[in-house]
Design a protein around this motif. Structure first.
Motif, mmCIF file in Angstrom:
data_model
loop_
_atom_site.group_PDB
_atom_site.id
_atom_site.type_symbol
_atom_site.label_atom_id
_atom_site.label_comp_id
_atom_site.label_asym_id
_atom_site.label_seq_id
_atom_site.Cartn_x
_atom_site.Cartn_y
_atom_site.Cartn_z
ATOM 1 N N PHE A 153 0.968 -1.244 -0.005
ATOM 2 C CA PHE A 153 0.009 0.037 0.078
ATOM 3 C C PHE A 153 0.928 1.173 -0.080
ATOM 4 O O PHE A 153 0.693 2.245 -0.696
ATOM 5 N N MET A 154 1.807 1.404 0.828
ATOM 6 C CA MET A 154 2.800 2.642 1.144
ATOM 7 C C MET A 154 3.778 2.743 -0.334
ATOM 8 O O MET A 154 3.487 3.815 -0.782
ATOM 9 N N LEU A 155 4.181 1.528 -0.896
ATOM 10 C CA LEU A 155 4.934 1.961 -2.117
ATOM 11 C C LEU A 155 4.230 2.104 -3.255
ATOM 12 O O LEU A 155 4.433 2.980 -3.930
ATOM 13 N N PRO A 164 11.305 16.015 3.056
ATOM 14 C CA PRO A 164 10.325 16.356 4.108
ATOM 15 C C PRO A 164 8.937 16.178 3.830
ATOM 16 O O PRO A 164 8.292 15.355 4.476
ATOM 17 N N VAL A 165 8.684 16.203 2.554
ATOM 18 C CA VAL A 165 7.044 16.045 1.966
ATOM 19 C C VAL A 165 7.009 14.369 1.954
ATOM 20 O O VAL A 165 6.021 13.933 2.515
ATOM 21 N N LEU A 166 8.153 13.706 1.448
ATOM 22 C CA LEU A 166 8.134 12.292 1.415
ATOM 23 C C LEU A 166 8.100 11.848 2.922
ATOM 24 O O LEU A 166 7.478 10.972 3.147
ATOM 25 N N MET A 167 8.618 12.190 3.826
ATOM 26 C CA MET A 167 8.413 11.834 5.339
ATOM 27 C C MET A 167 7.278 12.116 5.808
ATOM 28 O O MET A 167 6.688 11.323 6.515
ATOM 29 N N LEU A 223 2.732 5.854 -2.895
ATOM 30 C CA LEU A 223 4.018 6.867 -2.806
ATOM 31 C C LEU A 223 4.460 7.000 -4.185
ATOM 32 O O LEU A 223 4.500 8.197 -4.933
ATOM 33 N N LEU A 224 4.590 5.808 -5.094
ATOM 34 C CA LEU A 224 4.957 5.911 -6.318
ATOM 35 C C LEU A 224 4.036 6.416 -7.066
ATOM 36 O O LEU A 224 4.415 7.446 -8.091
#
Lengths: 300, 293
Positions: A83-85, A222-225, A88-89
């Protein structure tokens, strides 16, 4: 000296009094309850009345030995990763495409984001039907769509399959719901980068790819975090989406569901409390450093 | 919009960067456009399936033709499920309105103090409040269930309203704190020079300029209370089920016809979809506030 202190107390005290009710309620309902829940997890409470008999770490020991809990934790890890990968992608991809300006941007953004407004229950009900895996005459949902466009070899059992793909298929509706949000976060991040910075790199002779790698990427960290923390905490506690799609099967069950089944269906409250405590610790491990970091950034 | 919350997304403000070669520009743009519209179609696919199914005449719902357009439009599915959904719908309305209002008002007070009327230790208090936004509700639901039972608030809407007010406080506080932080200090100082105390400054200076933050906070709270399932499921009796619990019980069964399930899901989502369609900007800012910085 004394009167000055008093005057300064007089200055801030009203503020403290104004927030005091909220602080007290949150103190009780967040921190008090978390502690209370942890306390229950050390008792042998099952059935209707809470028990005060302490059994130490027995509940935790049993959980670690419990086949169902281990299965559910494994499911949760798979679900979280996929779900996260995926979100995010996909979210980053959409943001990068949108950032350079396209026709109909407002419309596209709205389309990518609207699933965020819908409850996980409604999402789950719609997707349970799209992920239906009946075969032959009663083929429906995505499998049916594959038939229509001639891709029937892509048929999948989705959440009813026997492999790890069962729980991974729940990442489809979850990603549908949240990748637009990730897109919005990245897009805001991209638009926050001053064009002069990119231009300066171009003047220095960097190609577009190098501009992205050396200028844009560090500024997007920072956005990615934020995105990682938000998605991770949603993933760990997700209950309603899975409940609406496939309530209580070993293929898709996660600790959040197991906690509810154990305590509110089974009446094993102490056991449920220990699952909840572990969920809490897992989320706190992700969120606390994030909040700490954000606060430090702000003070600078 | 002089005082925009600092967390607001900065969109629509910048032009696309100029590209050097007109030819690559057009091709790149065309491909991007194509991919994005294809993705939009994928995102809308569930909606298409939902609409064509829910709008079909129940007698003609046929799995073989599920992706096909209906022969004629029929609202029968909606008519069938609406009476069943109505109590849940009503409960959720009764629940979300006070929950959003009170939570926002308290959030405004907290946000104002934490941004402009700080007390020693405010820097420590804020992250402690904020953490409440991220806690898994599983970790508090057993004590919550127990306490509400003990004080006689379990089962009805009043208990559920209380719960939504309390767990809404972290995000509403964050929204208002960001908003008020963006205001110039001179505004507050001027009021103080004129002899206004904290309450007067809050009510006559801060609140009147806070409607944008109120909109964000109310919408956020409305949406999250409307979409909540866990609290509603565990803390209410059947007749006080909020819409999500009602929806799951009507449309969640294996034997429910698809057209009815789809119609129910759509009806139950209409309020939040309306909010999104009409007030998307504020909805977005609520989302962005949740991402801190």
């Amino acid at each position: 000296m004394r009167s000055r202190t008093r005057r300064s107390i007089g200055k801030w005290l009203p503020g403290l009094i104004l927030v005091a009710p909220s602080l007290i309620v949150l103190g009780i309902f967040v921190y008090g309850f978390i502690g209370w829940n942890a306390r229950y997890s050390f008792t042998d409470w099952k059935g209707l009345t809470p028990s005060d008999t302490f059994v130490g770490l027995d509940n935790y020991r049993e959980l670690f030995a419990d086949e169902t809990f281990r299965n559910d934790s494994r499911n949760l890890i798979i679900f979280t990763l996929v779900f996260m990968l995926g979100s995010l992608l996909l979210g980053l991809f959409m943001a990068l495409l949108l950032d350079k300006g396209v026709w109909g941007e407002g419309f596209l953004r709205s389309v990518f984001l609207f699933p965020m407004a819908i409850s996980f229950i409604a999402t789950g009900i719609i997707w349970r039907w799209l992920l239906n895996s009946d075969s032959g005459e009663s083929t429906t949902g995505i499998n049916k769509l594959f038939d229509v466009v001639g891709l029937d070899f892509l048929h999948s059992e989705w959440h009813k399959s026997d492999s790890i793909f069962a729980v991974a298929s729940i990442a489809l509706p979850a990603g549908w719901a949240l990748s637009g949000y990730v897109m919005a976060l990245f897009l805001a991040g991209l638009r926050g980068i001053p064009e002069e910075l990119r231009e300066a790199a171009r003047v220095d002779g960097a190609g577009e790819l190098r501009v992205y790698w050396h200028v844009v990427r560090p500024l997007l960290l920072p956005v990615l975090m934020s995105a990682v923390v938000i998605l991770a905490h949603i993933s760990l506690k997700t209950f309603d989406l899975i409940y609406a799609i496939d309530p209580g099967g070993p293929r898709t069950e996660t600790p959040a569901l197991y906690m509810w089944l154990t305590s509110f269906r089974g009446g094993f409250f102490a056991r449920g409390a220990s699952i909840a405590t572990m969920l809490f610790v897992a989320i706190a491990l992700v969120v606390v450093p994030y909040i700490w970091y954000s606060m430090r950034q702000e003070r600078r | 919009m002089t005082a925009q919350a600092p967390t607001a997304p900065r969109t629509q403000t910048q032009e696309a960067p100029p590209e050097r070669s007109a030819k690559t520009f057009r091709w790149g743009r065309f491909v991007r456009q194509l991919i994005l519209f294809a993705l939009a179609c994928l995102f809308l696919m569930p909606v298409y399936a939902l609409l064509v199914t829910a709008l079909k005449d129940p007698a003609h719902v046929d799995v073989v033709k599920m992706w096909g357009l209906p022969d004629g439009l029929s609202l029968d599915s909606f008519k069938t499920v609406w009476p069943q959904l109505l109590p849940g719908f009503r409960n959720s309305l009764i629940l979300t309105v006070p929950a959003s209002l009170i939570s926002s008002l308290l959030g405004a007070m907290n946000g104002f103090v934490l941004a402009k009327w700080r007390f020693p230790g405010a820097d420590i208090v804020f992250p402690i409040i904020l953490f409440g936004m991220f806690i898994p509700y599983q970790a508090i639901i057993i004590p919550m269930f127990q306490v509400l039972k003990d004080v006689g608030l379990w089962g009805g809407l009043d208990g559920l309203i209380l719960v939504h007010i309390i767990y809404g406080l972290p995000i509403t506080t964050l929204i208002f704190r960001s908003y008020f932080s963006g205001l110039p200090d001179e505004l507050i100082d001027a009021a103080q020079v004129d002899g206004a105390g904290m309450l007067r400054t809050f009510f006559f200076i801060a609140l009147p300029i806070a409607p944008p933050a109120f909109a964000v906070s109310m919408i956020w709270q409305f949406t999250s209370a409307w979409n909540d399932f866990l609290f509603g499921l565990i803390l209410t009796r059947t007749e006080y089920w909020p819409i999500t619990v009602a929806l799951n019980n009507i449309a969640g069964g294996q034997t429910v016809p698809f057209n009815q399930a789809m119609a129910s899901a759509l009806l139950a989502s209409i309020p939040t979809l309306l909010v999104y369609a009409l007030l998307g900007r504020f909805f977005m800012r609520g989302l962005m506030a949740g991402a801190l910085k």
